[in-house]
Motif scaffolding. Sequence first.
Motif, mmCIF file in Angstrom:
data_model
loop_
_atom_site.group_PDB
_atom_site.id
_atom_site.type_symbol
_atom_site.label_atom_id
_atom_site.label_comp_id
_atom_site.label_asym_id
_atom_site.label_seq_id
_atom_site.Cartn_x
_atom_site.Cartn_y
_atom_site.Cartn_z
ATOM 1 N N PHE A 156 0.830 -1.200 0.000
ATOM 2 C CA PHE A 156 0.000 0.000 0.000
ATOM 3 C C PHE A 156 0.874 1.263 0.000
ATOM 4 N N ARG A 157 1.887 1.280 0.840
ATOM 5 C CA ARG A 157 2.762 2.455 0.911
ATOM 6 C C ARG A 157 3.493 2.679 -0.408
ATOM 7 N N GLU A 158 3.872 1.587 -1.070
ATOM 8 C CA GLU A 158 4.559 1.724 -2.355
ATOM 9 C C GLU A 158 3.656 2.389 -3.402
ATOM 10 N N LYS A 159 2.363 2.096 -3.335
ATOM 11 C CA LYS A 159 1.420 2.675 -4.299
ATOM 12 C C LYS A 159 1.210 4.172 -4.072
ATOM 13 N N ILE A 160 1.189 4.591 -2.814
ATOM 14 C CA ILE A 160 0.839 5.983 -2.520
ATOM 15 C C ILE A 160 2.051 6.884 -2.313
ATOM 16 N N GLU A 161 3.244 6.290 -2.153
ATOM 17 C CA GLU A 161 4.434 7.067 -1.834
ATOM 18 C C GLU A 161 4.725 8.182 -2.841
ATOM 19 N N PRO A 162 4.547 7.981 -4.148
ATOM 20 C CA PRO A 162 4.837 9.075 -5.091
ATOM 21 C C PRO A 162 3.987 10.321 -4.878
ATOM 22 N N LYS A 170 4.641 24.869 2.300
ATOM 23 C CA LYS A 170 3.909 26.137 2.181
ATOM 24 C C LYS A 170 2.775 26.026 1.167
ATOM 25 N N GLU A 171 3.061 25.403 0.058
ATOM 26 C CA GLU A 171 2.048 25.225 -0.979
ATOM 27 C C GLU A 171 1.858 23.726 -1.214
ATOM 28 N N LYS A 172 0.647 23.299 -1.004
ATOM 29 C CA LYS A 172 0.362 21.874 -1.166
ATOM 30 C C LYS A 172 -0.173 21.615 -2.561
ATOM 31 N N ILE A 173 0.439 20.681 -3.246
ATOM 32 C CA ILE A 173 0.026 20.345 -4.602
ATOM 33 C C ILE A 173 -1.257 19.527 -4.553
ATOM 34 N N GLU A 174 -2.182 19.866 -5.418
ATOM 35 C CA GLU A 174 -3.448 19.138 -5.461
ATOM 36 C C GLU A 174 -3.198 17.674 -5.842
ATOM 37 N N GLY A 175 -3.904 16.779 -5.169
ATOM 38 C CA GLY A 175 -3.737 15.355 -5.453
ATOM 39 C C GLY A 175 -2.629 14.699 -4.658
ATOM 40 N N THR A 176 -2.148 15.369 -3.618
ATOM 41 C CA THR A 176 -1.127 14.790 -2.751
ATOM 42 C C THR A 176 -1.677 14.685 -1.326
ATOM 43 N N PHE A 177 -0.900 14.098 -0.440
ATOM 44 C CA PHE A 177 -1.291 13.969 0.967
ATOM 45 C C PHE A 177 -0.048 14.134 1.821
ATOM 46 N N ASP A 178 -0.248 14.400 3.100
ATOM 47 C CA ASP A 178 0.889 14.493 4.015
ATOM 48 C C ASP A 178 0.767 13.431 5.100
ATOM 49 N N ASN A 179 1.744 13.355 5.952
ATOM 50 C CA ASN A 179 1.783 12.325 6.996
ATOM 51 C C ASN A 179 0.643 12.474 7.995
ATOM 52 N N ASP A 180 0.234 13.704 8.259
ATOM 53 C CA ASP A 180 -0.864 13.915 9.195
ATOM 54 C C ASP A 180 -2.164 13.317 8.664
ATOM 55 N N LEU A 182 -2.442 10.878 6.498
ATOM 56 C CA LEU A 182 -2.300 9.423 6.516
ATOM 57 C C LEU A 182 -2.507 8.883 7.925
ATOM 58 N N PHE A 183 -1.999 9.587 8.919
ATOM 59 C CA PHE A 183 -2.157 9.160 10.311
ATOM 60 C C PHE A 183 -3.624 9.223 10.735
ATOM 61 N N ASN A 184 -4.324 10.273 10.359
ATOM 62 C CA ASN A 184 -5.731 10.430 10.741
ATOM 63 C C ASN A 184 -6.620 9.348 10.133
ATOM 64 N N LEU A 185 -6.187 8.776 9.016
ATOM 65 C CA LEU A 185 -6.977 7.754 8.329
ATOM 66 C C LEU A 185 -6.420 6.355 8.582
ATOM 67 N N ARG A 186 -5.591 6.216 9.609
ATOM 68 C CA ARG A 186 -4.907 4.943 9.836
ATOM 69 C C ARG A 186 -5.873 3.799 10.121
ATOM 70 N N GLU A 187 -6.973 4.060 10.860
ATOM 71 C CA GLU A 187 -7.904 2.983 11.191
ATOM 72 C C GLU A 187 -8.663 2.507 9.953
ATOM 73 N N LYS A 188 -9.078 3.424 9.097
ATOM 74 C CA LYS A 188 -9.746 3.028 7.861
ATOM 75 C C LYS A 188 -8.784 2.268 6.959
ATOM 76 N N THR A 189 -7.552 2.759 6.906
ATOM 77 C CA THR A 189 -6.550 2.061 6.089
ATOM 78 C C THR A 189 -6.336 0.642 6.605
ATOM 79 N N ARG A 190 -6.202 0.501 7.916
ATOM 80 C CA ARG A 190 -6.013 -0.824 8.508
ATOM 81 C C ARG A 190 -7.176 -1.744 8.151
ATOM 82 N N SER A 191 -8.401 -1.216 8.226
ATOM 83 C CA SER A 191 -9.584 -2.021 7.955
ATOM 84 C C SER A 191 -9.627 -2.499 6.512
ATOM 85 N N PRO A 223 -5.077 10.037 -3.463
ATOM 86 C CA PRO A 223 -4.133 8.907 -3.521
ATOM 87 C C PRO A 223 -4.428 7.830 -2.483
ATOM 88 N N ILE A 224 -4.816 8.246 -1.281
ATOM 89 C CA ILE A 224 -5.111 7.264 -0.230
ATOM 90 C C ILE A 224 -6.379 6.495 -0.578
#
Length: 257
Positions: A156-162, A170-180, A182-191, A223-224
């Motif tokens: 899973f991490r290999e698929k989303i890492e790019p 400062k500027e977040k590119i559309e269609g990306t995610f950050d560690n926060d 990913l952490f907030n969605l950890r339970e859904k990801t686990r499921s 991506p997630i």
Amino acid sequence: MNTISVPRGKLLNTFRKMSMAVNKDLESGGRRSTSSGTRFQVIDKHSISEPDQKIIMQQMFRFRKRIHHGRIDVFWLREAGGLTMLVPYLLTHAGSFLEGAHIRVFTKTDGKDNKKINEEQKSMAAILRKFHIDSSDLHILPEFAKPPCKKTYDDFREKIEPYRAETNAKEKIEGTFDNDQLFNLREKTRSFLRASELIREHSSDADLIICTLPSARADIPPPIYMGWIDMLSKQVPPTCLVRGNQVSMSALNLKFP
């Protein structure tokens, strides 16, 4: 999810050849006697010879041939409307490539004691009765509570890492995610990762897998979300992800012939 990259011109040319083959078959009487028992003989190795055209043809016509004694495995991950159960019910009827197929249903349980599991089994059996589906092959899986294995997480991490961005960028590119995120969605990801493991474990030999589609929300980075979809649908059998209109099954008054 496996995608096929084919130039648009070749794609249109393939569709055109397939259409001509089908029309020619219909003009000759509609049914040809073939050893495989298919209704239309559309495969022409002389007119459709390029590898990418053959891949497209196989994907388009894989559901044309009737599968005798087929099996549909349904993974009911949560109650999201009755479409997840209606689709396999309809596919077992006359005219479908899975006419007369056997349906198995898998669902998870939040309970750890037998009393809670029995209650959930009775509730799920009542839903199956609404669709005239035999509840004798209903499986309540407490294994959903276990964490996914390391390899599944790594895939899973290999698929989303790019598409990972710096958390404090400062500027977040559309269609990306950050560690926060990913952490907030950890339970859904686990499921969903655990569900993908159980699908591979129990249904690698099914003819069709139908699974509850994860809910898409504005706060879930694409991506997630697409990583969840990819992990759930990467099985060898064809996988159909379905989501209904969120209406509770207890509120539906279904009447089937």
